[in-house]
Design an enzyme around this catalytic site. Sequence first.
Site, short mmCIF file in Angstrom:
data_model
loop_
_atom_site.label_atom_id
_atom_site.label_comp_id
_atom_site.label_asym_id
_atom_site.label_seq_id
_atom_site.Cartn_x
_atom_site.Cartn_y
_atom_site.Cartn_z
N HIS A 1 42.78 28.01 31.87
CA HIS A 1 43.67 27.78 33.11
C HIS A 1 43.04 28.23 34.25
CE1 HIS A 1 45.41 31.89 33.06
NE2 HIS A 1 45.40 31.94 31.87
N CYS B 1 44.19 34.53 26.76
CA CYS B 1 43.99 33.13 27.19
C CYS B 1 42.51 33.27 28.13
CB CYS B 1 44.98 32.53 27.92
SG CYS B 1 46.42 31.91 27.02
#
Length: 586
Positions: free
Chosen positions: A474, A493
Amino acid sequence: MPHPLNLQGSPMFTRLPRLPMSLLICTLLAQLLFSAPPLLLAGEPQALPATERIKQRFTSEEGRSWLTAGEESVYSYDMAAVFYQKREYRPAWAGSDSRFPQADALISSILQAYEEGLTPEYYHIKPVEALLAALRARLANNLTPDPAQVADLDVLLTDAFLLLSCHLSNGCINPVMLKAEWFAHNEKMDVTALLEKSLKENRIKETLTDLTPKEKLYTRLRPALARYRELAAQYPAWPEIPFASPSLKKGMRDGRIPAIRQRLAVLGDLPAGENINDDFFDAALVRAVLSFQTRHGLDADGVIGAKTIGAFNVSPAKRVRQIEINLERLRWSFRNPGKRYLLVNIANFELDVVEEGETVMTMRVVVGKPFWDTPVFSKKMSYLVLNPPWNIPRSIAVEEILPKVRRDRQYLLKNNIRVLRNGSTIQGQQLQAIEWSRLSIDNFPYQLRQDPGPANPLGSIKFMFPNEFDVYLHDSPNKGLFQRSVRAFSHGCIRIEKPVELAIHLLRDSQKWTRETLLAAIREGREQTVPLPQPLPVHLLYLTAWVDGKQTVQFRDDIYGRDRVLDESLPANQLPAKMGNTSKAP
């Protein structure tokens, strides 16, 4: 004599249930290794033919406790039993004249395994060579082959092939048993059928060669292993270069500089003949230091500080071990990665877009901090999300957000965080009535969701490859972190440096999405799911040693301590005695 891979005492290894005989998972063979039984009773009758001896070993109750000559054990006992049962226990390798015609090909492959970072002693090399020589000597003297020796050698050759084929195709150690964040893909393979086929076709060496990984990440690392083994043999002593303030910079003179020059020359960063004994920090030394820092993942500033000195002091022998460990990792996974894929090397904090074997795009990434390790796995990316909300994980909500809300009741409003219960948003008086001071990890019935916006840590784009870890790529509003050399700051992440560029590249075959339409959709602020025209694999790896496309050997720090765990589990590969000498390192 205990097998080199016998780790029975390690608490992370437990005996597994017996696998189905027809389809064997090669990476679980390590479990059989660690609890492997011995093979031949000392008082076994000498008159039994080889076939009967082999049958007794794999059918009698005592078979698992028998030893072969040289006190070698059969570590693939269950697989070998299946193999010989299919043959009605006839010797597989002996040939019609008991000369074992294909043994030499296997011996050659076993010796070649050293180049893969494996130890030939794993595969019975010494007793195999001794038994083969003894049998062939008897034949040369017109003596009848000893059935006991024929049986022993046949079984050891079978065991060696089964072990080596599994180790080459899937690694020596089962990664899932080392740590939960390793989810490498391992293929199922019936190696007993593979052995039978290879013997019939006289392709023992070719089969084992075919099982060796062919990807560039693996094949490039083998010559590096050979090179660092040579350095380790040439410089068994590697004296430390001391660090002292201030850091060394261009234009300075220092008594340590000649030793630094010599070390950089040995490691290939400083061209030979560059004033090796000069104590002056000149432009040539700056270039060599920059080269060394870049390939070790350090801040490339040309200044010799404590971290650079620390990297200078890592001996070639330790680098050999680091390379062996990473070869093992690449045997676990990264087979057939695809013609087009994304590769994230967690330890290098970098993402590569690879097409037809060439890297077409590279960008920096931020990965999980220690204790929030980014896991290792491969999944297929199928869509991306524009302006994604952040469904805050419960652990983060309780451990990080809740204390902030207790201190500032307006924290949720300031950061566009909504409170939900059973999927429904809580607002107004119900929200004001929540007694945050009474909530805890055991009593937190809410979900927190941060709406899209400048403060949302997911940024403007999220790249989705559904997986059990809920890990994805992301965007990030905190661009400054990408300038750090060590970028382990997330909760697992992967934040990427160039999300728009990556999205445009992945959507390039779409008629709808151009740079302009993508940026317009982001500015609109509405959450939107965009399917990829061509889904592609995403491979998350953890490599602390590799060779890049310019044939430069790269090393990185073991940020998660995973090298240490694997080092403790994978027996070290000792250098052959003939390679040693008494040369001293500079």
